[in-house]
Design a protein around this motif. Structure first.
Motif, PDB file in Angstrom:
ATOM      1  N   VAL A  55     -12.542  -5.523   0.147  1.00  0.00           N
ATOM      2  CA  VAL A  55     -11.197  -6.074  -0.002  1.00  0.00           C
ATOM      3  C   VAL A  55     -10.447  -5.351  -1.113  1.00  0.00           C
ATOM      4  O   VAL A  55      -9.259  -5.043  -0.977  1.00  0.00           O
ATOM      5  CB  VAL A  55     -11.261  -7.603  -0.262  1.00  0.00           C
ATOM      6  CG1 VAL A  55      -9.906  -8.149  -0.676  1.00  0.00           C
ATOM      7  CG2 VAL A  55     -11.775  -8.317   0.975  1.00  0.00           C
ATOM      8  N   ALA A  56     -11.114  -5.041  -2.208  1.00  0.00           N
ATOM      9  CA  ALA A  56     -10.477  -4.313  -3.308  1.00  0.00           C
ATOM     10  C   ALA A  56     -10.061  -2.916  -2.872  1.00  0.00           C
ATOM     11  O   ALA A  56      -8.963  -2.453  -3.212  1.00  0.00           O
ATOM     12  CB  ALA A  56     -11.422  -4.238  -4.504  1.00  0.00           C
ATOM     13  N   LEU A  57     -10.906  -2.229  -2.112  1.00  0.00           N
ATOM     14  CA  LEU A  57     -10.552  -0.903  -1.609  1.00  0.00           C
ATOM     15  C   LEU A  57      -9.379  -0.965  -0.643  1.00  0.00           C
ATOM     16  O   LEU A  57      -8.485  -0.105  -0.673  1.00  0.00           O
ATOM     17  CB  LEU A  57     -11.755  -0.251  -0.928  1.00  0.00           C
ATOM     18  CG  LEU A  57     -12.839   0.283  -1.846  1.00  0.00           C
ATOM     19  CD1 LEU A  57     -14.041   0.744  -1.030  1.00  0.00           C
ATOM     20  CD2 LEU A  57     -12.309   1.422  -2.690  1.00  0.00           C
ATOM     21  N   LEU A  58      -9.359  -1.963   0.199  1.00  0.00           N
ATOM     22  CA  LEU A  58      -8.258  -2.135   1.138  1.00  0.00           C
ATOM     23  C   LEU A  58      -6.956  -2.410   0.404  1.00  0.00           C
ATOM     24  O   LEU A  58      -5.907  -1.839   0.726  1.00  0.00           O
ATOM     25  CB  LEU A  58      -8.569  -3.268   2.110  1.00  0.00           C
ATOM     26  CG  LEU A  58      -7.545  -3.526   3.216  1.00  0.00           C
ATOM     27  CD1 LEU A  58      -7.420  -2.304   4.108  1.00  0.00           C
ATOM     28  CD2 LEU A  58      -7.941  -4.732   4.021  1.00  0.00           C
ATOM     29  N   HIS A  61      -5.773   0.765  -1.281  1.00  0.00           N
ATOM     30  CA  HIS A  61      -5.261   1.726  -0.302  1.00  0.00           C
ATOM     31  C   HIS A  61      -3.853   1.352   0.154  1.00  0.00           C
ATOM     32  O   HIS A  61      -3.015   2.221   0.385  1.00  0.00           O
ATOM     33  CB  HIS A  61      -6.206   1.802   0.886  1.00  0.00           C
ATOM     34  CG  HIS A  61      -5.781   2.754   1.952  1.00  0.00           C
ATOM     35  ND1 HIS A  61      -5.696   4.108   1.732  1.00  0.00           N
ATOM     36  CD2 HIS A  61      -5.387   2.555   3.232  1.00  0.00           C
ATOM     37  CE1 HIS A  61      -5.280   4.696   2.847  1.00  0.00           C
ATOM     38  NE2 HIS A  61      -5.089   3.767   3.774  1.00  0.00           N
ATOM     39  N   GLN A  62      -3.569   0.060   0.275  1.00  0.00           N
ATOM     40  CA  GLN A  62      -2.256  -0.388   0.729  1.00  0.00           C
ATOM     41  C   GLN A  62      -1.189  -0.221  -0.336  1.00  0.00           C
ATOM     42  O   GLN A  62      -0.024  -0.006  -0.019  1.00  0.00           O
ATOM     43  CB  GLN A  62      -2.317  -1.850   1.172  1.00  0.00           C
ATOM     44  CG  GLN A  62      -3.047  -2.035   2.484  1.00  0.00           C
ATOM     45  CD  GLN A  62      -3.062  -3.480   2.942  1.00  0.00           C
ATOM     46  OE1 GLN A  62      -2.696  -4.381   2.201  1.00  0.00           O
ATOM     47  NE2 GLN A  62      -3.526  -3.694   4.153  1.00  0.00           N
ATOM     48  N   THR A  63      -1.551  -0.320  -1.611  1.00  0.00           N
ATOM     49  CA  THR A  63      -0.568  -0.175  -2.681  1.00  0.00           C
ATOM     50  C   THR A  63      -0.268   1.285  -2.990  1.00  0.00           C
ATOM     51  O   THR A  63       0.754   1.597  -3.585  1.00  0.00           O
ATOM     52  CB  THR A  63      -1.042  -0.876  -3.969  1.00  0.00           C
ATOM     53  OG1 THR A  63      -2.282  -0.308  -4.383  1.00  0.00           O
ATOM     54  CG2 THR A  63      -1.193  -2.361  -3.764  1.00  0.00           C
ATOM     55  N   ALA A  64      -1.127   2.198  -2.595  1.00  0.00           N
ATOM     56  CA  ALA A  64      -0.940   3.627  -2.893  1.00  0.00           C
ATOM     57  C   ALA A  64      -0.014   4.288  -1.906  1.00  0.00           C
ATOM     58  O   ALA A  64       0.360   3.890  -0.916  1.00  0.00           O
ATOM     59  CB  ALA A  64      -2.267   4.340  -2.909  1.00  0.00           C
TER      60      ALA A  64
END
Length: 64
Positions: A55-58, A61-64
């Motif tokens: 969840v943290a990686l997702l 990835h969405q904020t970048a």
């Protein structure tokens, strides 16, 4: 509930060992009712850590 800590009333052995017919029947019943019953608390914690990391990686990835 994990059945690795349950003690059989018939033979006084851990249910997970399945020493008597009562142990084996209860072990089968618990496995059929809850497929996660065989997981140890450490395995559940590891699964939770992996889920939180995913969840943290997702989110990163969405904020970048």
């Amino acid at each position: 509930m994990t059945y690795d800590r349950l003690v059989c009333a018939s033979c006084a052995a851990p249910v997970s060992e399945g020493r008597c017919p009562v142990c084996r029947a209860n072990r089968e019943r618990l496995q059929q009712e809850n497929p996660f019953a065989a997981l140890t608390p450490a395995a559940l914690i590891a699964l939770l850590v992996v889920l939180v990391a995913a969840v943290a990686l997702l989110a990163a990835h969405q904020t970048a």
